[in-house]
Scaffold this motif. Structure first.
Motif, short mmCIF file in Angstrom:
data_model
loop_
_atom_site.label_atom_id
_atom_site.label_comp_id
_atom_site.label_asym_id
_atom_site.label_seq_id
_atom_site.Cartn_x
_atom_site.Cartn_y
_atom_site.Cartn_z
N GLN A 230 24.23 13.62 -8.19
CA GLN A 230 25.09 14.59 -8.85
C GLN A 230 24.28 15.70 -9.51
OE1 GLN A 230 27.63 12.78 -11.80
NE2 GLN A 230 28.57 14.72 -12.39
N LEU A 231 23.18 15.32 -10.15
CA LEU A 231 22.33 16.33 -10.79
C LEU A 231 21.72 17.25 -9.74
CD1 LEU A 231 20.50 14.15 -13.49
CD2 LEU A 231 22.34 15.81 -13.86
N ARG A 232 21.31 16.67 -8.61
CA ARG A 232 20.76 17.53 -7.55
C ARG A 232 21.81 18.50 -7.04
NH1 ARG A 232 18.25 12.64 -5.89
NH2 ARG A 232 19.92 12.30 -4.37
N ALA A 233 23.05 18.02 -6.88
CA ALA A 233 24.11 18.91 -6.40
C ALA A 233 24.37 20.04 -7.40
CB ALA A 233 25.38 18.10 -6.17
N GLU A 234 24.37 19.69 -8.70
CA GLU A 234 24.58 20.74 -9.71
C GLU A 234 23.45 21.76 -9.69
OE1 GLU A 234 24.97 18.64 -13.35
OE2 GLU A 234 26.98 17.84 -12.90
N GLN A 235 22.20 21.27 -9.54
CA GLN A 235 21.08 22.19 -9.50
C GLN A 235 21.13 23.06 -8.24
OE1 GLN A 235 18.83 22.61 -11.98
NE2 GLN A 235 18.12 24.36 -10.77
N ASP A 236 21.53 22.47 -7.13
CA ASP A 236 21.67 23.26 -5.90
C ASP A 236 22.71 24.36 -6.08
OD1 ASP A 236 19.78 21.66 -4.75
OD2 ASP A 236 21.21 20.39 -3.67
N ALA A 237 23.83 24.03 -6.78
CA ALA A 237 24.86 25.05 -7.01
C ALA A 237 24.31 26.18 -7.87
CB ALA A 237 26.07 24.40 -7.67
N ILE A 238 23.52 25.83 -8.91
CA ILE A 238 22.94 26.86 -9.77
C ILE A 238 21.98 27.74 -8.98
CG2 ILE A 238 21.43 27.23 -11.77
CD1 ILE A 238 22.65 24.71 -13.01
N ASP A 239 21.14 27.08 -8.16
CA ASP A 239 20.19 27.85 -7.35
C ASP A 239 20.91 28.76 -6.36
OD1 ASP A 239 18.22 26.53 -8.70
OD2 ASP A 239 17.86 25.04 -7.11
N ALA A 240 22.00 28.25 -5.76
CA ALA A 240 22.77 29.07 -4.82
C ALA A 240 23.37 30.29 -5.52
CB ALA A 240 23.86 28.24 -4.16
N ALA A 241 23.89 30.08 -6.75
CA ALA A 241 24.47 31.19 -7.51
C ALA A 241 23.40 32.24 -7.83
CB ALA A 241 25.11 30.68 -8.79
N LYS A 242 22.20 31.77 -8.19
CA LYS A 242 21.11 32.72 -8.46
C LYS A 242 20.74 33.49 -7.21
CE LYS A 242 18.93 30.16 -12.24
NZ LYS A 242 17.69 29.45 -12.68
N GLU A 243 20.71 32.79 -6.06
CA GLU A 243 20.37 33.48 -4.82
C GLU A 243 21.43 34.53 -4.47
OE1 GLU A 243 19.88 30.50 -1.89
OE2 GLU A 243 18.01 29.70 -2.74
N ARG A 244 22.72 34.17 -4.67
CA ARG A 244 23.78 35.16 -4.38
C ARG A 244 23.65 36.37 -5.30
NH1 ARG A 244 26.99 30.48 -4.11
NH2 ARG A 244 27.76 30.89 -6.22
N GLU A 245 23.38 36.12 -6.58
CA GLU A 245 23.24 37.24 -7.52
C GLU A 245 22.07 38.13 -7.14
OE1 GLU A 245 22.43 37.95 -12.30
OE2 GLU A 245 22.81 35.95 -11.52
#
Length: 438
Positions: A230-245
């Protein structure tokens, strides 16, 4: 009434045969009467001897010799197929080397030992069998009838008893292990599935405890792996949001750069192809525009200086007869100031949208922006405190952002459209076409 043997204190100690006889009689009396105390049973058991051999029993501290005999006789009884009668005949003046037969020798035929019964139980994994006595031993009925079936617990019953043992031990840490195990059986199994438990060192019990502990460790390991995933999935979501930004910012910068280069190229082409008269005319228009702008700025400064210190209601540009735009429930605002550019804080736009809005409202509003991805309530409160109006984009904010904005500023409105709709609404607010409250 004083005991008959109270005065016989000088006839010597009891020999082994006399001790076994007294122990057997007292054990039989305690079995017949569960409420009989050990000291009273021992005193009564002493009556099996001649008065000349009877000894006073003051307390159990002076009769420790009987406890090992009781334990030995109880173990012999549990290993029997049937229950032998305990001898009650009087032994008078028995010589020192006389041997009293044991209970096992008086009973025939002898059954398997308790260890053999426990071993047979630990190997059985079959379904529950027929009803047997509570103590679980194989007993022979009177008259030589066939004994009842031995209770053999299956895996489920063993696990139920072992889990109950662990719970009782956790709730009552001072309780002895054997007592916990027996009570767990009484609480968790029906009467016809209960049996005699003589030790906590039985192989099935230790094996079942190891199995339960292994299951608990597997559950803990699975829960830990689930949490890590779950923590890895949350971190992946944060990283994806940063990449989109980052991608959006780079794309906006690229578009802006291309637009600037196109303008510069157009200017160069015009300059290369324009005649001298056209260039002079362009310079004259620019100079005239600068002169007009300077004149307007001077007039504004003079008017504002004359109005300094005068308190009046801000002038509304709203046209009479045209109903103002109504606010939604929970929204409130005030008229846009006329003596300066209104300060507006917009929360929730993406970076590219902020650039588009800033270009459209340049010279009309003094805009400030907050992206909500990595912004806390304290930064929102700090910026909202100095704004004339706070606009919350409802598609991208949470309750936390709303609470922080309202805490710092009472003039808050919500917009759920795009940049074009927001530009129209802000223009209406500047022109006085928005109602002051819902």
């Amino acid at each position: 009434m004083p005991h008959a043997y109270a005065r016989n204190k000088t006839n010597g100690n009891l020999n082994n045969a006399e001790k076994r006889l007294v122990a057997a009689e007292s054990l039989r009396l305690m079995k017949e009467d569960a409420g009989l105390s050990r000291i009273e049973a021992l005193r009564r058991g002493m009556s099996t001897l001649d008065k000349s051999r009877q000894k006073p029993v003051i307390d159990m501290a002076h009769a420790k010799w009987v406890i090992p005999l009781w334990e030995e006789m109880a173990a012999e009884r549990d290993a029997m197929n049937g229950e032998a009668e305990i001898p009650t005949a009087s032994a008078s003046a028995l010589p020192e080397n006389t041997t009293i037969p044991t209970i096992a020798e008086l009973s025939a035929p002898a059954a398997a030992s308790a260890d053999a019964v426990l071993a047979a139980d630990s190997e059985s994994e079959g379904p529950p069998e027929a009803s047997v006595p509570v103590d679980g031993t194989v007993r022979k009925k009177t008259g030589g009838q066939k004994g009842s079936t031995l209770v053999r617990w299956n895996g489920s019953e063993r696990k139920t008893v072992a889990k109950g043992f662990l719970k009782l031990k956790a709730d009552f840490p001072d309780m002895k292990d054997l007592d916990c195990l027996r009570k767990s059986m009484q609480y968790n199994l029906p009467d016809h599935r209960q049996r005699k438990i003589v030790s906590c060192k039985e192989p099935w019990f230790r094996a079942t405890l190891d199995e339960i502990r292994a299951e608990a460790e597997r559950e803990i390991h699975a829960a830990r792996e689930q949490r890590e995933a779950q923590l890895r999935a949350e971190q992946d979501a944060i990283d994806a949001a940063k990449e989109r930004e980052t991608a959006e910012r780079l794309e906006a910068e690229r578009i802006e750069q291309e637009r600037a280069e196109a303008v510069e190229q157009a200017v160069e082409e015009y300059r290369a192809n324009a005649s001298l008269e056209e260039l002079l005319l362009l310079v004259a228009k620019k100079a005239a525009g600068l002169m007009v702008g300077s004149l307007v700025e001077t007039l504004q400064t003079q008017v504002l200086s004359q109005l300094t210190g005068v308190v009046r209601t801000p002038m509304s540009l709203h046209m009479p007869g045209v109903p103002p735009i109504q606010l939604e429930q929970g929204e409130a605002t005030k008229p846009a100031p006329r003596d300066r550019l209104p300060r507006v804080l917009v929360i929730g736009l993406m970076r590219q949208q902020t650039w588009e809005l800033k270009r459209a409202m340049d010279g009309i509003l003094k805009l400030d922006f907050i992206q909500v991805e990595h912004t806390g309530g304290s930064s929102i409160e700090e910026k909202a405190r100095n704004a004339d109006l706070v606009v919350l984009m409802t598609k991208f904010i949470s309750h936390q952002h709303t609470a922080a904005a309202k805490k710092a500023n009472s003039h808050v409105v919500y917009r759920n459209g795009g940049v074009s709709e927001l530009k129209r609404w802000l223009t209406s607010w500047v022109n006085g076409e928005i109602a002051l409250a819902a």
